[in-house]
Design a protein around this motif. Structure first.
Motif, PDB file in Angstrom:
ATOM      1  N   THR A 408       0.835  -1.197   0.000  1.00 40.55           N
ATOM      2  CA  THR A 408       0.000   0.000   0.000  1.00 40.55           C
ATOM      3  C   THR A 408       0.872   1.249   0.000  1.00 40.55           C
ATOM      4  N   GLU A 416      -1.410   1.330  -8.606  1.00 40.81           N
ATOM      5  CA  GLU A 416      -2.666   0.759  -9.098  1.00 40.81           C
ATOM      6  C   GLU A 416      -3.794   1.000  -8.111  1.00 40.81           C
ATOM      7  N   CYS A 418      -7.134   0.254  -6.157  1.00 37.54           N
ATOM      8  CA  CYS A 418      -7.877  -0.926  -5.684  1.00 37.54           C
ATOM      9  C   CYS A 418      -9.138  -0.463  -4.968  1.00 37.54           C
ATOM     10  N   LYS A 420     -12.702  -1.734  -2.633  1.00 39.32           N
ATOM     11  CA  LYS A 420     -13.317  -2.781  -1.810  1.00 39.32           C
ATOM     12  C   LYS A 420     -14.663  -2.279  -1.296  1.00 39.32           C
ATOM     13  N   THR A 424     -18.714  -5.225  -4.806  1.00 39.89           N
ATOM     14  CA  THR A 424     -17.732  -5.852  -5.703  1.00 39.89           C
ATOM     15  C   THR A 424     -18.268  -7.161  -6.286  1.00 39.89           C
ATOM     16  N   CYS A 438      -7.133 -10.512 -10.099  1.00 42.08           N
ATOM     17  CA  CYS A 438      -7.499  -9.138  -9.731  1.00 42.08           C
ATOM     18  C   CYS A 438      -8.384  -9.023  -8.500  1.00 42.08           C
ATOM     19  N   TRP A 444     -10.330  -7.112  -2.048  1.00 39.96           N
ATOM     20  CA  TRP A 444      -9.817  -5.972  -2.812  1.00 39.96           C
ATOM     21  C   TRP A 444      -9.780  -6.306  -4.301  1.00 39.96           C
ATOM     22  N   LYS A 446      -8.356  -5.196  -7.924  1.00 40.82           N
ATOM     23  CA  LYS A 446      -7.339  -4.405  -8.613  1.00 40.82           C
ATOM     24  C   LYS A 446      -7.915  -3.946  -9.953  1.00 40.82           C
ATOM     25  N   THR A 447      -8.049  -2.645 -10.113  1.00 37.54           N
ATOM     26  CA  THR A 447      -8.781  -2.097 -11.262  1.00 37.54           C
ATOM     27  C   THR A 447      -7.981  -2.091 -12.553  1.00 37.54           C
TER      28      THR A 447
END
Length: 572
Positions: A408, A416, A418, A420, A424, A438, A444, A446-447
């Motif tokens: 983080t 990147e 993310c 949550k 989702t 992802c 979480w 990951k976009t």
């Protein structure tokens, strides 16, 4: 110094506590797939129950399409008739996938509601897809039934002949026996079979272009979908609380005060399906559907139907501003003119405030995988930070920025993005590898977008990690287009990338290496691609060469160098 509590995380947290203390927007914690999330305590447990909120304003106008008008009661009546048809005539059971594809017709909304009301899984396919693409969506989703308008059914001619079909708004003789209204006319106007539907049951598979190969099916649950409109109601209530305006109520005073939205974006996108169609139901908002996007038609409808809100890709809002400058209409009712799905240049915002000073500019950031949720920026916060896509509501949505190792990052550090939340997605349909890549065990997502969070918790997006282009809000996977080009017998290899475009944000360009004896030209290549790809995926700029495409040290095509050369050549 801004006095609004929306400008910082602590202020937003205070507003959240005020509006969620009790009542419809109260919160509780729920365990979803092994992780704890804040959810809306009073939210309906499934979409069938959610649709019943339309009865709060049953006699109000719900859908307007050209000369046709449907009240909320009409929507629920036709939905029940279709649901009973699906059960009795097509034996659609809980968990069965039912796909549909059509223009923005009222029947799109009826299909979505009917299928999910009986526990079926809706598969809304991209209406711009060609035959190969539609066939892929139907086969991959294992759809038990396809509902399409005339154009989509024509594209399936000679394909999947054993798949049952329903025709929407077709006058062709061959489709009359499967006509939508002919099939539902004798069915009960109340839902006969109330299948038990749990919050975490699958409700939808929406296809989205990722960074590789074919589009991936994003599996969304009942709870996740319902979470989105409740989130927007919460955010609107927080904004009004901050400004001491009268807060949003689901039981508005009368139809004369009814809000109205104009739908110029496709309903098969989460912006259209969630922020416009689904949100209209609990808040009693009139939803005006456009057959085809045209900024002058849009402004005419704003004037005629007293539209209060418009949400579309930034290109659309910019074109509306330009059209209003050239031919002013009485659009005093229009309060919100939002953009989403792609970056919105600050100059667009300035121009909107200059020429439409009564309208509130805004932008949102979200993905299909997050049920369109992520961050929002509107009004004073947007004017203050026009490069930001906004902030998330604390506790409800969490954002973090990570590096390539998953660590983080701190404030203002690029990495990147993310997300949550309880909204989702559950997984990618029949694709556990892509899901694992992802979506981690803590929830979480990951976009694939690159950005940072500033000291006030505002998100800034400035790049993409994935090999993807966003053209006017439509995601295009470059490898999918490269694969289609490579099918041409004269092509040895191709590299597809995005170049800047003032109107659409980005458009596709490609360098193509052909065989030495080839006489392939751009016109011939486009004629070849038009049978394989939706038109928006066909590159606008094509450079054909007989020399091999340049490489980087690893042996991969030097796509960044090709893009830089193209931008220079085009004078972008």
């Amino acid at each position: 110094m801004p006095t609004s509590k929306l400008f910082n995380t602590q202020g937003r947290l205070e507003l959240l506590e005020q509006v969620t203390n009790e009542g419809l927007l109260s919160l509780e914690k729920a365990n979803i797939r092994g992780n704890e999330y804040f959810v809306f305590k009073e939210a309906p447990s499934n979409l069938r129950e959610y649709y019943q909120l339309g009865l709060l304003h049953g006699d109000w106008t719900h859908i307007v399409y050209q000369e046709e008008r449907f009240k909320f009661n009409d929507t629920l009546r036709i939905t029940s008739q279709l649901a009973n048809t699906l059960l009795r005539k097509f034996n659609i059971q809980k968990g069965d996938r039912v796909a549909f594809s059509m223009r923005n017709y009222p029947e799109w909304m009826f299909c979505y509601m009917a299928i999910t009301s009986i526990g079926g899984v809706v598969v809304p396919l991209n209406s711009w897809w060609k035959g190969d693409e539609i066939e892929y969506g139907l086969t991959n989703s294992e759809a038990k039934l396809f509902i399409g308008d005339e154009e989509r059914l024509d594209r399936l001619q000679g394909r999947l002949s054993d798949l049952p079909k329903i025709a929407v708004r077709s006058k062709k003789p061959e489709y009359q026996d499967i006509d939508f209204y002919k099939l539902i006319k004798d069915q009960s106007e109340t839902l006969d079979n109330l299948t038990e539907i749990e919050p975490e049951d699958d409700a939808s598979i929406m296809y989205t272009s990722g960074s590789t190969g074919y589009p991936k099916g994003v599996v969304l649950t009942h709870r996740g979908i319902i979470f989105a409109p409740f989130y927007w109601i919460l955010l609107t209530t927080m904004v009004k609380e901050d400004s001491d305006e009268e807060t949003l109520s689901l039981e508005q005073a009368n139809e004369e005060e009814q809000a109205a939205s104009l739908v110029g974006v496709p309903l098969f996108h989460v912006t259209g399906s969630h922020a416009l169609f689904l949100l209209s139901i609990p808040v009693g908002r009139k939803t005006v559907l456009m057959y085809k996007w045209d900024p002058d038609t849009a402004l005419d409808l704003v004037e005629q139907e007293k539209i209060t809100a418009f949400t579309g890709v930034p290109t659309m809002s910019a074109e509306m501003v330009e059209a209003q400058i050239k031919n002013p209409r009485d659009i005093a009712t229009l309060k919100d003119l939002y953009g989403g799905g792609a970056p919105r240049p600050p100059e667009q915002v300035k121009k909107q405030k200059e020429h439409m000073p009564e309208t509130n500019p805004g932008i949102g950031y979200g993905l299909t995988e997050t049920n369109a949720l992520g961050a929002n920026n509107a009004g004073d916060t947007y004017l203050s930070k026009p490069m930001s896509t906004g902030f998330p509501v604390p506790k409800i949505i969490e954002l973090k920025i990570i590096d390539d190792e998953g660590n983080t990052l701190e404030t203002n550090e690029n990495g990147e993005v993310c997300i949550k939340s309880a909204a989702t997605f559950r997984c990618y349909w029949k694709n556990p590898e892509a899901t694992e890549d992802c979506l981690d065990s803590q929830g979480w997502f990951k976009t694939g977008d690159i950005g940072y969070l500033d000291e006030d918790g505002f998100l800034f997006i400035n790049d993409r990690k994935k090999d993807m282009v966003i053209r006017g809000g439509e995601n295009i996977a470059c490898p999918e287009v490269e694969a289609a080009i490579a099918e041409h017998p004269d092509v040895l290899e191709a590299s597809v990338f995005g170049v800047p475009d003032e109107r659409l944000g980005e458009i596709l360009a490609t360098n193509v290496c052909v065989r030495g004896e080839s006489e392939l030209n751009e016109t011939d290549l486009n004629s070849f691609l038009v049978t394989k790809l939706a038109n928006f995926k066909i590159p606008a700029h094509v450079w054909i060469q007989k020399d091999k495409l340049p490489r980087i040290a690893s042996g991969k095509i030097a796509k960044k160098d090709l893009r830089a050369s193209a931008i220079k050549l085009l004078g972008k």
